[in-house]
Design a protein around this motif. Structure first.
Motif, PDB file in Angstrom:
ATOM      1  N   ASP A 237       5.144 -29.283  33.501  1.00 49.96           N
ATOM      2  CA  ASP A 237       5.421 -28.081  32.685  1.00 49.96           C
ATOM      3  C   ASP A 237       4.372 -26.979  32.839  1.00 49.96           C
ATOM      4  OD1 ASP A 237       7.831 -29.014  31.704  1.00 49.96           O
ATOM      5  OD2 ASP A 237       6.888 -30.021  30.018  1.00 49.96           O
ATOM      6  N   ASN A 238       3.144 -27.191  32.387  1.00 49.29           N
ATOM      7  CA  ASN A 238       2.157 -26.100  32.390  1.00 49.29           C
ATOM      8  C   ASN A 238       0.820 -26.508  32.996  1.00 49.29           C
ATOM      9  OD1 ASN A 238       1.459 -27.830  30.371  1.00 49.29           O
ATOM     10  ND2 ASN A 238       1.350 -26.296  28.746  1.00 49.29           N
ATOM     11  N   ALA A 239       0.835 -27.499  33.892  1.00 46.43           N
ATOM     12  CA  ALA A 239      -0.422 -27.943  34.501  1.00 46.43           C
ATOM     13  C   ALA A 239      -1.103 -26.820  35.265  1.00 46.43           C
ATOM     14  CB  ALA A 239      -0.162 -29.130  35.438  1.00 46.43           C
TER      15      ALA A 239
ATOM     16  N   ALA B 167       0.115 -26.746  41.515  1.00 48.27           N
ATOM     17  CA  ALA B 167       0.980 -25.580  41.690  1.00 48.27           C
ATOM     18  C   ALA B 167       2.134 -25.621  40.707  1.00 48.27           C
ATOM     19  CB  ALA B 167       1.521 -25.528  43.118  1.00 48.27           C
ATOM     20  N   HIS B 168       2.730 -24.469  40.500  1.00 50.82           N
ATOM     21  CA  HIS B 168       3.955 -24.427  39.692  1.00 50.82           C
ATOM     22  C   HIS B 168       5.044 -25.213  40.417  1.00 50.82           C
ATOM     23  CE1 HIS B 168       6.722 -22.991  36.695  1.00 50.82           C
ATOM     24  NE2 HIS B 168       7.516 -22.449  37.612  1.00 50.82           N
TER      25      HIS B 168
ATOM     26  N   THR C  58       2.597 -30.767  40.098  1.00 54.50           N
ATOM     27  CA  THR C  58       3.432 -29.575  39.970  1.00 54.50           C
ATOM     28  C   THR C  58       4.024 -29.479  38.567  1.00 54.50           C
ATOM     29  OG1 THR C  58       5.415 -30.707  40.787  1.00 54.50           O
ATOM     30  CG2 THR C  58       4.059 -29.560  42.417  1.00 54.50           C
ATOM     31  N   ASP C  59       4.264 -28.247  38.143  1.00 51.43           N
ATOM     32  CA  ASP C  59       4.910 -28.022  36.852  1.00 51.43           C
ATOM     33  C   ASP C  59       6.372 -28.448  36.896  1.00 51.43           C
ATOM     34  OD1 ASP C  59       2.534 -26.855  36.091  1.00 51.43           O
ATOM     35  OD2 ASP C  59       3.221 -24.806  36.424  1.00 51.43           O
ATOM     36  N   LEU C  60       7.022 -28.189  38.034  1.00 48.88           N
ATOM     37  CA  LEU C  60       8.447 -28.475  38.175  1.00 48.88           C
ATOM     38  C   LEU C  60       8.650 -29.803  38.893  1.00 48.88           C
ATOM     39  CD1 LEU C  60       9.786 -24.948  39.207  1.00 48.88           C
ATOM     40  CD2 LEU C  60       9.516 -25.904  36.918  1.00 48.88           C
ATOM     41  N   GLY C  61       9.922 -30.178  39.075  1.00 52.77           N
ATOM     42  CA  GLY C  61      10.251 -31.357  39.875  1.00 52.77           C
ATOM     43  C   GLY C  61      10.665 -32.558  39.059  1.00 52.77           C
TER      44      GLY C  61
ATOM     45  N   PHE D 270      -9.125 -33.446  29.080  1.00 53.88           N
ATOM     46  CA  PHE D 270      -7.797 -33.520  28.466  1.00 53.88           C
ATOM     47  C   PHE D 270      -6.856 -34.217  29.434  1.00 53.88           C
ATOM     48  CE2 PHE D 270      -7.923 -29.444  30.661  1.00 53.88           C
ATOM     49  CZ  PHE D 270      -6.688 -29.355  31.293  1.00 53.88           C
ATOM     50  N   THR D 271      -5.739 -34.691  28.891  1.00 57.89           N
ATOM     51  CA  THR D 271      -4.779 -35.481  29.660  1.00 57.89           C
ATOM     52  C   THR D 271      -3.410 -34.823  29.611  1.00 57.89           C
ATOM     53  OG1 THR D 271      -5.971 -37.506  29.107  1.00 57.89           O
ATOM     54  CG2 THR D 271      -3.718 -37.756  29.898  1.00 57.89           C
ATOM     55  N   LEU D 272      -2.715 -34.830  30.754  1.00 52.52           N
ATOM     56  CA  LEU D 272      -1.361 -34.297  30.853  1.00 52.52           C
ATOM     57  C   LEU D 272      -0.418 -35.428  31.267  1.00 52.52           C
ATOM     58  CD1 LEU D 272      -2.163 -31.022  32.839  1.00 52.52           C
ATOM     59  CD2 LEU D 272      -1.721 -31.214  30.387  1.00 52.52           C
ATOM     60  N   HIS D 273       0.806 -35.360  30.785  1.00 51.01           N
ATOM     61  CA  HIS D 273       1.787 -36.398  31.091  1.00 51.01           C
ATOM     62  C   HIS D 273       2.993 -35.775  31.792  1.00 51.01           C
ATOM     63  CE1 HIS D 273      -0.150 -39.551  28.580  1.00 51.01           C
ATOM     64  NE2 HIS D 273      -0.605 -38.489  27.936  1.00 51.01           N
ATOM     65  N   GLY D 274       3.365 -36.359  32.910  1.00 50.76           N
ATOM     66  CA  GLY D 274       4.515 -35.869  33.658  1.00 50.76           C
ATOM     67  C   GLY D 274       5.364 -37.023  34.152  1.00 50.76           C
ATOM     68  N   ILE D 275       5.993 -36.832  35.293  1.00 52.09           N
ATOM     69  CA  ILE D 275       6.903 -37.828  35.858  1.00 52.09           C
ATOM     70  C   ILE D 275       6.236 -38.475  37.059  1.00 52.09           C
ATOM     71  CG2 ILE D 275       9.167 -38.185  36.931  1.00 52.09           C
ATOM     72  CD1 ILE D 275      10.057 -35.599  35.450  1.00 52.09           C
TER      73      ILE D 275
END
Length: 583
Positions: free
Chosen positions: A215-217, A169-170, A190-193, A4-9
């Motif tokens: 978010d929820n990685a 990490a969160h 990271t979930d945050l940042g 699965f793939t996650l998208h962040g910044i």
């Protein structure tokens, strides 16, 4: 497990491939039980002992910072030490143990949750985001109490050589990142940042691929999963199929080869294909950064952030560095650059760089008493710094840069203070460069829109794009909740940039860009097309930017840049910037 793939910044470019190492929050499942009367003071002592251990840990990390660590880490660690000493953390949980008979973990989590709820109610986005620092400090104490402190031994049971360790990490505190530096650590998630959060700044400084704001990685990725980070687009691929893994391995190998090729550009002058010279300089925080700057081929220091000499001084009797301490640091940088110019920015504290966390009381520090505003309220401190900079100018070419100017009276007061510092040195018969150049940071829209009063009084300008974007778009660049609004290609930002460059050029006043935009290769040609001829950036970004300069032809770039400046639709601007990169 299925891919699965996650998208962040995206915050730090590159490809990282490795096995996931999860840093689980210690506060998620602490024990809750009541302490008998006769054991209350022993439980208080247990919490106090944990505080003491964390104090020693942070101080040790600070004292043993490697010379090549980003200087921001010292300031971030210092903030955590100050939080740990705050009575709201250091004393209230002890009172909870005594009054409610909670066990130490429960008492600490209760207080952290109470403080977090209070921070959630704060309207100011900057202060609201400081909740993360308090939670990170609480996490560290809980790890000592529960005996769950993370270790970073190599993970992975597979015999297949997957590669580096990917920390998930969160959130990750800057202090925690140091323990990753000397391990098999290839990237982090990271979930945050946001793009300018502490973790993002450290990632770019260490030149490590990273994706934040996921978010929820940390709940979706499992320990030992094979993970790919595409730092260029902020995409994370978990348990990729063999074909995808192989494709990314090839991209990773190509990036390594490209970096080796870049090394050959170190001694080449930065000249466009049509013969226009461009000055590439380095941003530094401490004198030790001059070595990497020289190695990368910088022709000087475009920004010496002097505030990092003032930070990280927890526990010292004299919290501020003396004039002589500052002078030694400035002189060391000047000598290390071997005749190349060094631009020293006067103290820029406040907002996300408080001198003392405990004294940070402004409702909105980013709009409060920071930078030159602070210095003008502390004339003796300011004069000491000005004398130290002037003294260093006797040992090589030095320029003096004043941050966050917006009013004519601020410029005039600053220049008067510089003259006063010169007079004091003459009276003491101490040498300095009497013709030292004085410049202004253009980082407030008001400054960019009133340039005549700047170019009439000052010798040069330096555009701080980080703050200029923040203040133009009214967003806190450290707040992940509005991080997606931080846009260097917003038409208003581009207008202020081009207006400043053009006005400085017309007045015959040199102008540089020293913010993050200067080191972003996607924007190099756009800035060249606007007329910029001086870039200052982190040393790690110098060679990629030089490559862009060498491959650019201004006769082709300038017409497209003018088209971009006339555009108002975001998609049209993005497409035109891509067109520029293809020229």
């Amino acid at each position: 497990m299925a891919c699965f793939t996650l998208h962040g910044i995206p915050v730090s470019s590159g490809i990282a491939i490795g096995r996931a190492h999860l840093l689980a929050p210690a506060a998620l499942d602490v024990k809750h039980y009541l302490i008998p009367d006769e054991q209350v003071e022993a439980e208080v002592q247990r919490l106090q002992n944990a505080f003491a251990v964390v104090h020693r840990e942070l101080q040790t990390i600070w004292n043993e910072l490697p010379k090549d660590s980003p200087a921001e880490l010292g300031a971030f660690i210092d903030v955590h030490v100050l939080i740990l000493s705050d009575p709201m953390i250091a004393e209230v949980p002890l009172d909870i143990i005594r009054s409610r008979h909670y066990n130490a973990e429960w008492a600490l989590v209760t207080q952290i949750e109470e403080l977090s709820a209070q921070f959630d109610e704060i309207e100011d986005a900057y202060l609201r985001a400081r909740k993360g620092d308090i939670q990170q400090v609480g996490e560290r104490v809980l790890k000592i109490l529960t005996g769950s402190a993370d270790t970073l031994a190599r993970v992975g049971n597979s015999e297949e050589p997957i590669g580096s360790l990917i920390v998930v990490a969160h959130d990750i505190s800057p202090a925690d990142m140091l323990q990753f530096k000397d391990r098999a650590f290839g990237g982090f998630i990271t979930d945050l940042g946001g793009p300018n959060s502490h973790t993002a700044i450290v990632a770019r400084s260490l030149d490590i691929p990273a994706a934040v704001g996921m978010d929820n990685a940390s709940t979706l990725i499992e320990q030992d999963d094979v993970v790919i980070i595409d730092g260029d687009v902020g995409v994370v691929i978990v348990d990729p199929p063999p074909k995808v893994l192989e494709q990314y391995r090839e991209r990773q190998a190509r990036l390594v080869r490209d970096r080796k090729k870049l090394g050959k550009l170190r001694k080449m002058p930065a000249v466009t294909r049509d013969g226009v010279e461009v000055a590439l300089l380095a941003n530094i925080e401490l004198p030790e950064d001059c070595g990497p700057a020289m190695d990368a081929g910088a022709i000087g220091v475009g920004l010496f952030r002097s505030e990092f000499l003032f930070m990280g001084r927890t526990g010292q009797v004299n919290r501020l560095p003396t004039e002589d301490e500052q002078f030694e640091s400035y002189r060391a940088a000047v000598l290390a650059m071997k005749g190349r110019p060094v631009t020293i920015r006067t103290l820029d504290i406040g907002a996300d760089k408080p001198l003392d966390h405990a004294e940070q009381t402004a409702l909105n520090p980013a709009l409060g008493l920071r930078a030159i505003r602070y210095c003008l309220t502390e004339p003796q401190m300011f004069l000491a710094q000005l004398r130290a900079i002037l003294r260093a100018s006797a040992f090589g070419p030095v320029k003096l840069l004043i941050p966050m100017l917006a009013h004519a009276f601020e410029i005039d007061q600053s220049l008067a203070m510089i003259e006063q510092a010169k007079a004091q040195l003459r009276e003491a018969d101490i040498k300095f460069d009497p013709l030292i150049q004085v410049g202004a940071m253009i980082e407030i829209p008001a400054a960019a829109l009133t340039l005549p009063m700047f170019v009439k009084r000052l010798d040069f300008l330096s555009i701080g794009t980080n703050d200029l974007i923040q203040y133009t778009l009214a967003i806190d660049r450290a707040d992940h909740e509005v991080a997606h609004l931080y846009d260097p290609l917003h038409p208003a930002v581009l207008y202020l940039l081009s207006h400043t460059i053009a006005a400085a050029d017309k007045a015959g006043v040199p102008v540089a860009v020293c913010g993050e935009m200067a080191g972003d290769t996607k924007l190099t040609r756009l800035l060249l097309g606007m007329g910029l001829r001086e870039f200052s950036m982190h040393p790690a970004q110098l060679l990629p930017v030089k490559q862009e300069v060498l491959n650019s032809d201004l006769s082709l770039i300038a017409p497209v840049a003018r088209k971009i400046l006339r555009a108002t639709e975001p998609q049209a601007i993005v497409e035109a910037v891509e067109q520029l990169r293809a020229l």
